[in-house]
Design a protein around this motif. Structure first.
Motif, mmCIF file in Angstrom:
data_model
loop_
_atom_site.group_PDB
_atom_site.id
_atom_site.type_symbol
_atom_site.label_atom_id
_atom_site.label_comp_id
_atom_site.label_asym_id
_atom_site.label_seq_id
_atom_site.Cartn_x
_atom_site.Cartn_y
_atom_site.Cartn_z
ATOM 1 N N SER A 47 0.840 -1.194 0.000
ATOM 2 C CA SER A 47 0.000 0.000 0.000
ATOM 3 C C SER A 47 0.877 1.248 0.000
ATOM 4 O O SER A 47 1.900 1.304 0.673
ATOM 5 C CB SER A 47 -0.949 0.000 1.198
ATOM 6 N N GLN A 49 0.702 5.274 0.651
ATOM 7 C CA GLN A 49 -0.134 6.278 1.307
ATOM 8 C C GLN A 49 0.650 7.561 1.486
ATOM 9 O O GLN A 49 1.846 7.538 1.741
ATOM 10 C CB GLN A 49 -0.562 5.730 2.672
ATOM 11 N N ASP A 77 -9.934 5.511 2.087
ATOM 12 C CA ASP A 77 -9.943 5.196 3.510
ATOM 13 C C ASP A 77 -10.410 6.424 4.279
ATOM 14 O O ASP A 77 -10.106 7.555 3.903
ATOM 15 C CB ASP A 77 -8.533 4.783 3.958
ATOM 16 N N LEU A 80 -6.974 7.730 6.231
ATOM 17 C CA LEU A 80 -5.772 7.934 5.436
ATOM 18 C C LEU A 80 -6.012 8.612 4.098
ATOM 19 O O LEU A 80 -5.067 9.001 3.426
ATOM 20 C CB LEU A 80 -5.091 6.576 5.200
ATOM 21 N N VAL A 83 -5.560 5.601 -0.970
ATOM 22 C CA VAL A 83 -4.398 4.734 -0.837
ATOM 23 C C VAL A 83 -4.326 3.841 -2.071
ATOM 24 O O VAL A 83 -5.336 3.282 -2.503
ATOM 25 C CB VAL A 83 -4.507 3.855 0.439
#
Length: 114
Positions: A47, A49, A77, A80, A83
């Motif tokens: 992932s 981010q 998300d 976050l 992502v």
């Protein structure tokens, strides 16, 4: 008694991140985090981010998928934001790709995982 002019250092946490605030101070950095998550068996996800909002994540994802011959998607998300997720452990490949493409400087990339 003897007066000594000794300065006692304050508590310093070497693992603490720099204080980030919204003022755009020179010490505040926006890191890009590359993480690997174990799925089932030997399968895992990478992932990405923390990319800036002005980048089109769909185009970056398309180039990443083509470059590394893997599948992926963009996930929204709550905490976050957006992502990018890729199949497999692509942390080193993605790090090199982001630096070579001029998207992120090398010192602003943090790689997490086992």
């Amino acid at each position: 008694m003897v007066d000594l002019d000794i300065e006692i250092p304050t508590a310093f946490d070497p693992f603490a991140e720099g204080k980030e605030d919204d003022s755009g101070a020179p010490g505040a950095k926006e890191y890009v985090h590359l993480r690997v998550q174990q799925r089932n068996g030997k399968k895992c996800l990478t992932s990405i981010q923390g990319l800036k909002k002005e980048f089109n994540l769909e185009k970056i994802l398309k180039d990443l998928k083509k470059e590394f011959c893997c599948n992926g998607n963009v996930v929204q998300d709550k905490e976050l934001g957006k992502v990018i997720q890729l199949q497999g452990d692509q942390r080193k490949n993605v790090s090199q790709f982001l630096v070579n493409a001029g998207i992120v400087k090398k010192d602003l990339i943090k790689i997490h995982g086992f």
